[in-house]
Design an enzyme around this catalytic site. Structure first.
Site, short mmCIF file in Angstrom:
data_model
loop_
_atom_site.label_atom_id
_atom_site.label_comp_id
_atom_site.label_asym_id
_atom_site.label_seq_id
_atom_site.Cartn_x
_atom_site.Cartn_y
_atom_site.Cartn_z
N HIS A 265 24.98 -7.56 -0.37
CA HIS A 265 25.38 -6.24 0.14
C HIS A 265 26.91 -6.12 0.24
O HIS A 265 27.44 -5.02 0.20
CB HIS A 265 24.72 -5.96 1.49
N HIS B 102 14.99 -11.42 -4.94
CA HIS B 102 13.74 -11.32 -4.18
C HIS B 102 12.82 -12.52 -4.38
O HIS B 102 11.68 -12.52 -3.92
CB HIS B 102 13.05 -9.99 -4.49
C1 HEM Z 1 15.79 -7.99 1.21
C2 HEM Z 1 15.78 -3.83 -1.22
C3 HEM Z 1 18.21 -5.91 -4.83
C4 HEM Z 1 18.42 -10.00 -2.28
C5 HEM Z 1 15.64 -6.68 0.87
C6 HEM Z 1 15.05 -5.69 1.72
C7 HEM Z 1 15.03 -4.53 1.04
C8 HEM Z 1 15.62 -4.76 -0.24
C9 HEM Z 1 14.48 -3.20 1.53
C10 HEM Z 1 14.56 -5.95 3.11
C11 HEM Z 1 15.63 -5.88 4.18
C12 HEM Z 1 14.97 -6.21 5.48
O1 HEM Z 1 14.12 -5.43 5.92
O2 HEM Z 1 15.30 -7.26 6.05
C13 HEM Z 1 16.39 -4.06 -2.44
C14 HEM Z 1 16.50 -3.08 -3.49
C15 HEM Z 1 17.18 -3.66 -4.50
C16 HEM Z 1 17.49 -5.01 -4.10
C17 HEM Z 1 15.97 -1.66 -3.42
C18 HEM Z 1 17.55 -3.08 -5.84
C19 HEM Z 1 16.73 -2.35 -6.54
C20 HEM Z 1 18.54 -7.18 -4.41
C21 HEM Z 1 19.44 -8.05 -5.11
C22 HEM Z 1 19.51 -9.20 -4.38
C23 HEM Z 1 18.65 -9.03 -3.24
C24 HEM Z 1 20.18 -7.71 -6.40
C25 HEM Z 1 20.30 -10.43 -4.64
C26 HEM Z 1 20.65 -10.87 -5.83
C27 HEM Z 1 17.62 -9.83 -1.17
C28 HEM Z 1 17.24 -10.89 -0.28
C29 HEM Z 1 16.47 -10.32 0.72
C30 HEM Z 1 16.40 -8.92 0.41
C31 HEM Z 1 17.61 -12.36 -0.41
C32 HEM Z 1 15.78 -11.02 1.87
C33 HEM Z 1 16.60 -10.99 3.11
C34 HEM Z 1 15.92 -11.69 4.25
O3 HEM Z 1 14.97 -12.45 4.04
O4 HEM Z 1 16.35 -11.48 5.40
N1 HEM Z 1 16.00 -6.08 -0.31
N2 HEM Z 1 16.99 -5.20 -2.84
N3 HEM Z 1 18.11 -7.78 -3.28
N4 HEM Z 1 17.08 -8.65 -0.75
FE1 HEM Z 1 16.97 -6.95 -1.82
#
Ligand code: HEM
Length: 742
Positions: A96, A271
C-alpha cells in the site's frame, strides 16, 4: 470511515492563526503556489547537514533484519498477529505504500514515506495499517536517523516475505523521509471516500464497456475510487462482477506501468499470504486516524465489538482466507482459485465475496487451532480467471511455480523501487549487481576519462562557433533535455542525452525540426573532439548542457554582466535499446510555460500547469519566476514566436521581461477566440501594438505574490541579481538528475 470524510463536519473552526475565512475561501480560483512552498527547510527537523546516505551507511542491515524477523512472530496483545505472524500484514503495508505510484506524473509511491500523513494515513483502503506502523515504531526508534520511515515501511514487507520463504530479487534503501503531505498529488475531485458510490463519481468519463462500466478513468489517477489504492475488492462499486473487476484492474495496474503478467504476478503473489478482515459489522468501527479523538494518539478505526482485535478484527469488511499456508510462499492461492468452483456469499458485514462450492473446510483459522474454514476469494481475485488473458497467465503460473516465483520477484522489486530514479540512488548491500532493468532507465558506464576545465573552455568556443546554433536554440535544447526531470519518480533529466532518442526527440515541445539541426551541430563538435582524443571523450549529453552554459554566459556578457556558469561534466550517452519508449512518453509535457508551449484545458489553467511543472522541477517561487523571465529574454519559446518576448534585444540576458511587464504604459487585452490564452499589449498613449503574451507571461503581473517577486527582478538595481539568480536556477535544473555527483 463508515461516517465518510469530514467535509463540513468540523464543529469548531479555529479563530487563531490560520483560522477564519481565508483568501482561498473568498477567491477559491486564485492560483495557489502552495506546492512550491512545501518541503521547506524550516519544516524539516534534521539540520541542514543531515545526509541520509551517510547515516544509512552506519546502519547494520543484518541486525535490522534480525529485529524485523523477531517482531514478525512476537504477537502483541493490543493487535494480535493472525497465525502468530505479522508477515502478511507487513507485506500489505509495503504494497500500500508503493501501490499509489502512477506512471503518468510519477507521483505517489513509496519513495517519500507519505503513508505517515493524511490523506493516505486515513484512506479507508489503508485501514489497519496505522497498527502496522505502530508495530514498527520500536524498530524505527532504535535505528533513529540511520533508517527512514520510507525505507522501513517497504523493507518490512520485503523481509517478511523472505521470512515466509519467498526469494526476493533484492532491495535498495535510499528513500528519504518527508515531513508533510505532498500537496502536489491530485488524488481526484470526489468529496466522499470509498465505499460511497460517489467516491468515483468524477473520475470516469466517456463510453462504457460491455458491462456498462464507464471505462475512461481520469488521468493521471490510478485508482478506481477515492481512498482506494487500486480497485474495489468487492467488484466495481460493490457489484460482484469479476469480468468488470478485471477491466478495472487492467486500467489501474496499467496506470502504474504494470503489464498483464506483472499484474497477475502481483495479485496472486500478494494473496498467497494472509487473510482479510471483516469478522463483525462495520457499525462498530470508529473514525479513521485523522478524525479520531486526540486520546487515540494517531490510531483510528477503533473497533468496539467485543475485544475489537484478533478474531473480532475489522479492516476491509470482507472475511476471506485464500490458502492453506497463509504464512508460507506456496502456490496454494492459484491452486484454489483455478481448481474450485465459486459461489457468491456475504461476509459477516454483508459484503459480497466468494466461497468454494463443495470444498471441504480445510483452511486454518487465524487464532483457534483446529478450527477450519472453506476456501474463499474476493471478486477481484476471481477476475484473474474470468478475464481470458489473466486466466492464461494464472494457469501458466500455477503450472510452473518457479516461473511464477521469478516473475513475482521481479514485479515486486519493480513495485517497490519504481519511483527511486537512477540506480546511483540505491543504497545497501542487497542491491542486485549488474542489473539493467529497462524501467530503471539504464545509463551505460563511461569507459573513458571525462573532460576537464581546459576542454570545457575550448568546447564552449567550438559550440558557439558551430553552424546553425544560436543563443535561442542552444537554450531550448539544453532546457528540453534537462527539464524532463521530475522529482516525483526522479525520471528524466539531461544525463543519457535521451533528447536525441525516441520518443523525446519527437516531442512537439522540443520543436523536432529545429532540435535535429542543433543536435547535428553538437554531434559534429563531439565527433571532432573525440576523434582528436583517445582516452578522454565528451558525451553528447554533456555538450547539450554545455551549449546552454555557453549561451547563458554569452547572453549575460552581451547584456553587460560577466558571469561564469558552473558546469559539472560526467554525463553519459545512453542508447535507444536502453530507453523504454512507452513510459518515456509520459515525460512529454502537455505544456511548458518556460518555453511558452501549450495551454490550459478543461481541468487546469495554463498557469496552474506551470506551477505543477515547476513543482516537479523542485523550483521555488523566485526560481520559477526568474527562469520564465530569463527564458523570455533569451528568446527561448519552443516555436520561436514573439509571445512574452518583451524586449527589443532578444538573446541578451536582460531583466527586460520584468521591467516591460510591470510598465503601466502597456495596456493588455485578450485576443479574440483564444479562450483567454493570448493577449495583446498596446501602447497606452498611441494605441499601437507593442507586445504579445500568453497567460504564462501575464500571470507574473497579475498574481499578487508573483508580481511581488517580479518587482524584485524588474527594479532599477536588479540586473546583476537577475543574471546571478537566473544562472543559479538554470544550473539547478541542468543538474537535477546528477545523483551521481551529489
Ligand atoms: C489483503 C484487496 C492486490 C497483498 C487484502 C485485503 C483486501 C485486498 C480487501 C484485506 C484487507 C483486510 O481486510 O485486512 C486487494 C485488491 C488488490 C490487491 C483489490 C488488487 C486487485 C494486492 C497486491 C499485494 C497484496 C498487489 C502484494 C503484492 C495483500 C496481503 C494481504 C492483502 C499480503 C493480507 C494482509 C493481512 O493478512 O493482514 N488485499 N489486494 N494485495 N493483500 Fe491485497
Amino acid at each position: 470511515s463508515p461516517e465518510g470524510p469530514g467535509f463540513g463536519r468540523c464543529p469548531k473552526k479555529s479563530k487563531v492563526a490560520g483560522g477564519g475565512t481565508r483568501s482561498e475561501d473568498w477567491w477559491p480560483c486564485d492560483l495557489s503556489l502552495a506546492v512550491l512552498r512545501q518541503n521547506g527547510e524550516s519544516s524539516n527537523p534534521w539540520d541542514a547537514k543531515f545526509n541520509y546516505a551517510t547515516e544509512f551507511a552506519k546502519l547494520d542491515v543484518s541486525e535490522l533484519k534480525k529485529d524485523l524477523t523477531e517482531l514478525q512472530t512476537s504477537s502483541q496483545s493490543w493487535w494480535p498477529a493472525d497465525f502468530g505472524n505479522y508477515g502478511p500484514f507487513l507485506v500489505r503495508l509495503s504494497w500500500h505504500n508503493a501501490g499509489t505510484y502512477r506512471s503518468e506524473d510519477g507521483r505517489g509511491g513509496a519513495g517519500m514515506g507519505q503513508q505517515r500523513f493524511a490523506p493516505l494515513n486515513s484512506w479507508p483502503d489503508n485501514a489497519g495499517l496505522d497498527k502496522a506502523r505502530r508495530l514498527l515504531w520500536p524498530i524505527k526508534q532504535k535505528y533513529g536517523r540511520k533508517l527512514s520511515w520510507a525505507d522501513l515501511m517497504v523493507f518490512a514487507g520485503n523481509t517478511a516475505m523472505e521470512n515466509m520463504g519467498f526469494p526476493t530479487y533484492g532491495f535498495a534503501f535510499g528513500r528519504e523521509d518527508t515531513w508533510q503531505s505532498d500537496e502536489g498529488i491530485f488524488w481526484g475531485s470526489e468529496q466522499e471516500f470509498f465505499p460511497s458510490p460517489n467516491s468515483n463519481k468524477d473520475r470516469y468519463n466517456g463510453s462504457t464497456d460491455i458491462h456498462g462500466r464507464a471505462k475512461n478513468l481520469e488521468e493521471p489517477l490510478s485508482a478506481a475510487n477515492m481512498g482506494l489504492i487500486y480497485v474495489d475488492p468487492r467488484g466495481p462499486n460493490g457489484t460482484p462482477d469479476p469480468k468488470a473487476s478485471a477491466l478495472d484492474i487492467r486500467v489501474t495496474f496499467g496506470r502504474m506501468g504494470m503489464d498483464d503478467e506483472e499484474t497477475v504476478a502481483l495479485i496472486a503473489g500478494g494473496h498467497a499470504f494472509g487473510k482479510t478482515h471483516g469478522a463483525v459489522s462495520g457499525d462498530f468501527i470508529g473514525p479513521e486516524p485523522n478524525a479520531a479523538g486526540i486520546e487515540n494518539q494517531g490510531l483510528g478505526w477503533k473497533n468496539s465489538f467485543n475485544t475489537g482485535v484478533g478474531n473480532n478484527s475489522y479492516t476491509s469488511g470482507l472475511e476471506v482466507i485464500w490458502s492453506k499456508t497463509p504464512t508460507k510462499w506456496a502456490n496454494e492461492f492459484l491452486g484454489s482459485l483455478i481448481h474450485n468452483n465459486w459461489t457468491l456469499v456475504k461476509s459477516p458485514d454483508g459484503a459480497p465475496q466468494w466461497e468454494a462450492v463443495n470444498a471441504n473446510a480445510s483452511y486454518p483459522d487465524a487464532f483457534i487451532a483446529g478450527k477450519l474454514h472453506k476456501p474463499t476469494m474476493l471478486t477481484s481475485d476471481l477476475a484473474l480467471i474470468h478475464d481470458p488473458i489473466y486466466n492464461n497467465v494464472s494457469k501458466t503460473f500455477l503450472n510452473d511455480f518457479d516461473y511464477f516465483t521469478e516473475k513475482f520477484a521481479l514485479a515486486w522489486y519493480k513495485l517497490l523501487h519504481r519511483d527511486m530514479g537512477p540506480v546511483t540512488r540505491y543504497l545497501g548491500s542487497e542491491v542486485p549487481k549488474d542489473e539493467h532493468l529497462l524501467w530503471q532507465d539504464p545509463l551505460p558506464a563511461a569507459s573513458y576519462k571525462t573532460i576537464d576545465d581546459a576542454d570545457v573552455k575550448r568546447l564552449k568556443k567550438d559550440i558557439l562557433s558551430a553552424p546553425n546554433v544560436n543563443i535561442s536554440n542552444l537554450i531550448t535544447t539544453a532546457w528540453g533535455s534537462a527539464s524532463t526531470f521530475r522529482i516525483s519518480d526522479k525520471r528524466g533529466g539531461a544525463n543519457g542525452a535521451r533528447i536525441a532518442l525516441q520518443p523525446q526527440r519527437s516531442f512537439a515541445v522540443n520543436n523536432p525540426e529545429r532540435l535535429a539541426v542543433v543536435l547535428k551541430s553538437l554531434q559534429a563538435v563531439k565527433d571532432k573532439f573525440n576523434s582528436a582524443n583517445n582516452k578522454k571523450q565528451v558525451s553528447l549529453a554533456d555538450l547539450i548542457v554545455l551549449g546552454g552554459t555557453a549561451a547563458v554566459e554569452k547572453a549575460a556578457a552581451d547584456a553587460g554582466t560577466a558571469i561564469k556558469v558552473p558546469f559539472t561534466p560526467g554525463r553519459v550517452d545512453t542508447t535507444q535499446d536502453l530507453t523504454d519508449v512507452e513510459t518515456f512518453a509520459y515525460l512529454e509535457p502537455r505544456s511548458d510555460a518556460f518555453r511558452n508551449y501549450g495551454h490550459g484545458n478543461s481541468r487546469s489553467l495554463t498557469e496552474e500547469m506551470m506551477v505543477s511543472r515547476a513543482a516537479l522541477l523542485t523550483l521555488s517561487i523566485p526560481e520559477m519566476t526568474v527562469l520564465v523571465g530569463g527564458m523570455r529574454a533569451l528568446d527561448a519559446n519552443y516555436d520561436g514566436s514573439a509571445f512574452g518576448i518583451l524586449t527589443d534585444r532578444p538573446g541578451q540576458l536582460t531583466n527586460d521581461f520584468f521591467t516591460n511587464l510591470l510598465d503601466a504604459s502597456t495596456v493588455w487585452s485578450p485576443v479574440a477566440d483564444t479562450n483567454g490564452e493570448k493577449f495583446e499589449g498596446k501602447d497606452l498613449s498611441t494605441g499601437s501594438p507593442k507586445y504579445k503574451a500568453t497567460r504564462a507571461d501575464l500571470i507574473f503581473g497579475s498574481h499578487a505574490e508573483l508580481r511581488a517577486v517580479a518587482e524584485v527582478y524588474g527594479s532599477g538595481d536588479a540586473q546583476d541579481k537577475f543574471v546571478n539568480d537566473f544562472a543559479r536556477a538554470w544550473v539547478k535544473v541542468m543538474d537535477l538528475d546528477r545523483y551521481d555527483v551529489r
